[in-house]
Design a protein around this motif. Sequence first.
Motif, mmCIF file in Angstrom:
data_model
loop_
_atom_site.group_PDB
_atom_site.id
_atom_site.type_symbol
_atom_site.label_atom_id
_atom_site.label_comp_id
_atom_site.label_asym_id
_atom_site.label_seq_id
_atom_site.Cartn_x
_atom_site.Cartn_y
_atom_site.Cartn_z
ATOM 1 N N PRO A 55 0.803 -1.229 0.000
ATOM 2 C CA PRO A 55 0.000 0.000 0.000
ATOM 3 C C PRO A 55 0.830 1.271 0.000
ATOM 4 C CG PRO A 55 -0.052 -1.037 2.168
ATOM 5 C CD PRO A 55 0.640 -1.995 1.246
ATOM 6 N N VAL A 56 2.039 1.222 0.544
ATOM 7 C CA VAL A 56 2.880 2.418 0.586
ATOM 8 C C VAL A 56 3.342 2.789 -0.822
ATOM 9 C CG1 VAL A 56 5.050 3.392 1.433
ATOM 10 C CG2 VAL A 56 3.600 2.038 2.960
ATOM 11 N N THR A 57 3.882 1.813 -1.554
ATOM 12 C CA THR A 57 4.359 2.123 -2.900
ATOM 13 C C THR A 57 3.204 2.334 -3.875
ATOM 14 O OG1 THR A 57 4.672 -0.253 -3.360
ATOM 15 C CG2 THR A 57 6.578 0.996 -2.582
ATOM 16 N N LEU A 58 2.042 1.773 -3.589
ATOM 17 C CA LEU A 58 0.866 2.083 -4.406
ATOM 18 C C LEU A 58 0.515 3.558 -4.302
ATOM 19 C CD1 LEU A 58 -1.708 -0.836 -3.960
ATOM 20 C CD2 LEU A 58 -0.280 -0.325 -5.937
ATOM 21 N N ARG A 235 3.016 13.743 3.610
ATOM 22 C CA ARG A 235 3.782 14.721 2.832
ATOM 23 C C ARG A 235 5.101 14.107 2.350
ATOM 24 N NH1 ARG A 235 3.717 20.333 2.188
ATOM 25 N NH2 ARG A 235 5.730 21.189 1.544
ATOM 26 N N MET A 236 5.715 13.290 3.190
ATOM 27 C CA MET A 236 6.968 12.648 2.799
ATOM 28 C C MET A 236 6.740 11.701 1.619
ATOM 29 S SD MET A 236 9.607 10.541 5.266
ATOM 30 C CE MET A 236 9.263 11.702 6.589
ATOM 31 N N LEU A 237 5.610 11.005 1.626
ATOM 32 C CA LEU A 237 5.320 10.096 0.517
ATOM 33 C C LEU A 237 5.044 10.869 -0.766
ATOM 34 C CD1 LEU A 237 3.133 7.354 2.238
ATOM 35 C CD2 LEU A 237 5.612 7.465 1.960
ATOM 36 N N ARG A 239 6.613 13.638 -1.513
ATOM 37 C CA ARG A 239 7.972 13.940 -1.960
ATOM 38 C C ARG A 239 8.591 12.726 -2.653
ATOM 39 N NH1 ARG A 239 10.414 18.467 0.083
ATOM 40 N NH2 ARG A 239 9.410 19.559 1.818
ATOM 41 N N ALA A 240 8.329 11.561 -2.103
ATOM 42 C CA ALA A 240 8.850 10.340 -2.714
ATOM 43 C C ALA A 240 8.284 10.158 -4.117
ATOM 44 C CB ALA A 240 8.512 9.133 -1.843
ATOM 45 N N ALA A 241 7.025 10.525 -4.313
ATOM 46 C CA ALA A 241 6.408 10.416 -5.633
ATOM 47 C C ALA A 241 7.044 11.388 -6.620
ATOM 48 C CB ALA A 241 4.910 10.684 -5.522
ATOM 49 N N VAL A 242 7.203 12.632 -6.223
ATOM 50 C CA VAL A 242 7.834 13.620 -7.097
ATOM 51 C C VAL A 242 9.232 13.162 -7.492
ATOM 52 C CG1 VAL A 242 8.745 15.976 -7.219
ATOM 53 C CG2 VAL A 242 6.472 15.561 -6.231
ATOM 54 N N SER A 243 9.950 12.566 -6.559
ATOM 55 C CA SER A 243 11.334 12.169 -6.800
ATOM 56 C C SER A 243 11.460 11.021 -7.782
ATOM 57 C CB SER A 243 12.009 11.814 -5.466
ATOM 58 O OG SER A 243 12.064 12.957 -4.633
ATOM 59 N N LEU A 244 10.364 10.354 -8.122
ATOM 60 C CA LEU A 244 10.400 9.303 -9.138
ATOM 61 C C LEU A 244 10.408 9.870 -10.553
ATOM 62 C CD1 LEU A 244 7.853 6.678 -7.751
ATOM 63 C CD2 LEU A 244 10.346 6.517 -7.738
ATOM 64 N N LEU A 260 12.616 14.614 -2.493
ATOM 65 C CA LEU A 260 12.821 13.883 -1.241
ATOM 66 C C LEU A 260 14.213 14.153 -0.708
ATOM 67 C CD1 LEU A 260 11.074 11.784 0.376
ATOM 68 C CD2 LEU A 260 12.338 10.004 -0.854
ATOM 69 N N ARG A 261 14.305 14.510 0.549
ATOM 70 C CA ARG A 261 15.607 14.683 1.183
ATOM 71 C C ARG A 261 16.188 13.307 1.523
ATOM 72 N NH1 ARG A 261 11.904 18.320 3.516
ATOM 73 N NH2 ARG A 261 12.318 20.510 2.971
ATOM 74 N N GLU A 262 17.503 13.237 1.668
ATOM 75 C CA GLU A 262 18.147 11.936 1.834
ATOM 76 C C GLU A 262 17.684 11.226 3.099
ATOM 77 O OE1 GLU A 262 19.785 8.641 0.830
ATOM 78 O OE2 GLU A 262 19.717 10.397 -0.490
ATOM 79 N N HIS A 263 17.529 11.942 4.204
ATOM 80 C CA HIS A 263 17.073 11.278 5.425
ATOM 81 C C HIS A 263 15.628 10.814 5.273
ATOM 82 C CE1 HIS A 263 15.239 15.229 6.309
ATOM 83 N NE2 HIS A 263 14.461 14.577 7.146
ATOM 84 N N GLU A 264 14.846 11.555 4.479
ATOM 85 C CA GLU A 264 13.467 11.130 4.206
ATOM 86 C C GLU A 264 13.456 9.883 3.331
ATOM 87 O OE1 GLU A 264 10.903 15.265 4.245
ATOM 88 O OE2 GLU A 264 12.082 14.793 2.458
ATOM 89 N N ARG A 265 14.376 9.825 2.385
ATOM 90 C CA ARG A 265 14.451 8.645 1.517
ATOM 91 C C ARG A 265 14.676 7.383 2.346
ATOM 92 N NH1 ARG A 265 15.185 8.450 -3.816
ATOM 93 N NH2 ARG A 265 15.760 10.655 -3.820
ATOM 94 N N ARG A 266 15.535 7.487 3.341
ATOM 95 C CA ARG A 266 15.796 6.329 4.198
ATOM 96 C C ARG A 266 14.542 5.938 4.974
ATOM 97 N NH1 ARG A 266 20.828 9.116 4.874
ATOM 98 N NH2 ARG A 266 20.076 10.089 6.801
ATOM 99 N N ILE A 267 13.795 6.912 5.430
ATOM 100 C CA ILE A 267 12.555 6.622 6.164
ATOM 101 C C ILE A 267 11.529 5.978 5.251
ATOM 102 C CG2 ILE A 267 10.601 7.671 7.379
ATOM 103 C CD1 ILE A 267 12.574 9.814 8.394
ATOM 104 N N VAL A 268 11.368 6.537 4.040
ATOM 105 C CA VAL A 268 10.389 5.980 3.099
ATOM 106 C C VAL A 268 10.739 4.540 2.754
ATOM 107 C CG1 VAL A 268 9.466 6.144 0.753
ATOM 108 C CG2 VAL A 268 9.723 8.208 2.136
ATOM 109 N N ARG A 269 12.012 4.266 2.542
ATOM 110 C CA ARG A 269 12.426 2.891 2.236
ATOM 111 C C ARG A 269 12.121 1.953 3.403
ATOM 112 N NH1 ARG A 269 18.182 4.290 -0.717
ATOM 113 N NH2 ARG A 269 17.360 4.445 -2.852
ATOM 114 N N LEU A 270 12.378 2.417 4.603
ATOM 115 C CA LEU A 270 12.082 1.589 5.769
ATOM 116 C C LEU A 270 10.589 1.291 5.860
ATOM 117 C CD1 LEU A 270 12.879 0.236 8.445
ATOM 118 C CD2 LEU A 270 12.621 2.474 9.548
ATOM 119 N N VAL A 271 9.766 2.316 5.718
ATOM 120 C CA VAL A 271 8.319 2.144 5.818
ATOM 121 C C VAL A 271 7.805 1.249 4.687
ATOM 122 C CG1 VAL A 271 6.093 3.344 5.690
ATOM 123 C CG2 VAL A 271 7.960 4.322 7.042
ATOM 124 N N ALA A 272 8.294 1.473 3.467
ATOM 125 C CA ALA A 272 7.832 0.674 2.327
ATOM 126 C C ALA A 272 8.254 -0.782 2.465
ATOM 127 C CB ALA A 272 8.383 1.257 1.031
#
Length: 304
Positions: A55-58, A235-237, A239-244, A260-272
């Motif tokens: 659901p996160v990457t969707l 909001r972070m997700l 940013r993750a979408a825009v960064s694609l 997406l900021r680098e520390h946010e990228r790490r969080i998004v990857r963890l959550v996903a």
Amino acid sequence: MAAISFPEPMLRRIGAAAGEMMGTAPGMDFDFAAPAGEAALLPSDSVSWRVFKNPVTLFIGGVAAVLLELAEPGVRDGVWQHSNFRTDALTRLRRTGLAAMMSVYGPRSRAEAMIRGVVRAHERVTGTTSEGTPYRANDPVLLDWVQATASYGFIRAYHAYAETLSYRERDSALAEGAVVARLYGATGAPTSEAKMAAMFARMDARLVPSPIIAEFLEIMRTVPALPWVARPFQRMLLRAAVSLLPDALIARLDLEEWRLREHERRIVRLVARLADRVPLLEAPPAKASERVGLPADWLWQRHR
């Protein structure tokens, strides 16, 4: 990576929350567990069944797809002039999400009926863009672009944030998506990474900035699209979408501040990645697995 083991009552609650986002919409309620034994449009061992369970990457991929669509004036004004997104974004999002779930996991007969209904509805969507160019939703070029952006968003989001997909797996996922795309009339939707790159090159000159893109992101920032437990990440997700999106397009659409900021990228990857390991026993992927005679958690266990 192994599925995360939780007590079944907790998995049911988590699955119900995710299922609300993934598999329900006003006037479009489907039972993915029935009829027993009926296959989906895509096989259960497909790459798409694995990708669409997260659901996160969707969410991320869906937003990326819409951004790419809103950059094309015909699609942009077709969506903005003929839908209720501005006034009822949540319903629109759930209907779109449910359509995606049905296309991948729904029983074939019901998925085909749903798609026929969408095609009929699109026949009435015509108009003139703000640039003065006529458009119609069932224009083959626009249909191909919409289907390409959806495949790009969902596959790239899963690949970037949940689990690395090989080039062959990405090609397979695109070929699988083209099976569904043809039912929508998108006979030229890309069936490989090479064809996707060629389509992006052809469409590049048509992709332009618009205030509607900023309006869409502002709506998405506040709409309660995610289960309450995930809303602090919304909001972070985005940013993750825009960064694609391709770097040059991010700049052209004036979306640099949304990177997406680098520390946010790490969080998004963890959550996903966590989301990819939690069996959602009440969500469409689990119910569809049961429908075709597989355990509800099969999709999560098969990649242990």
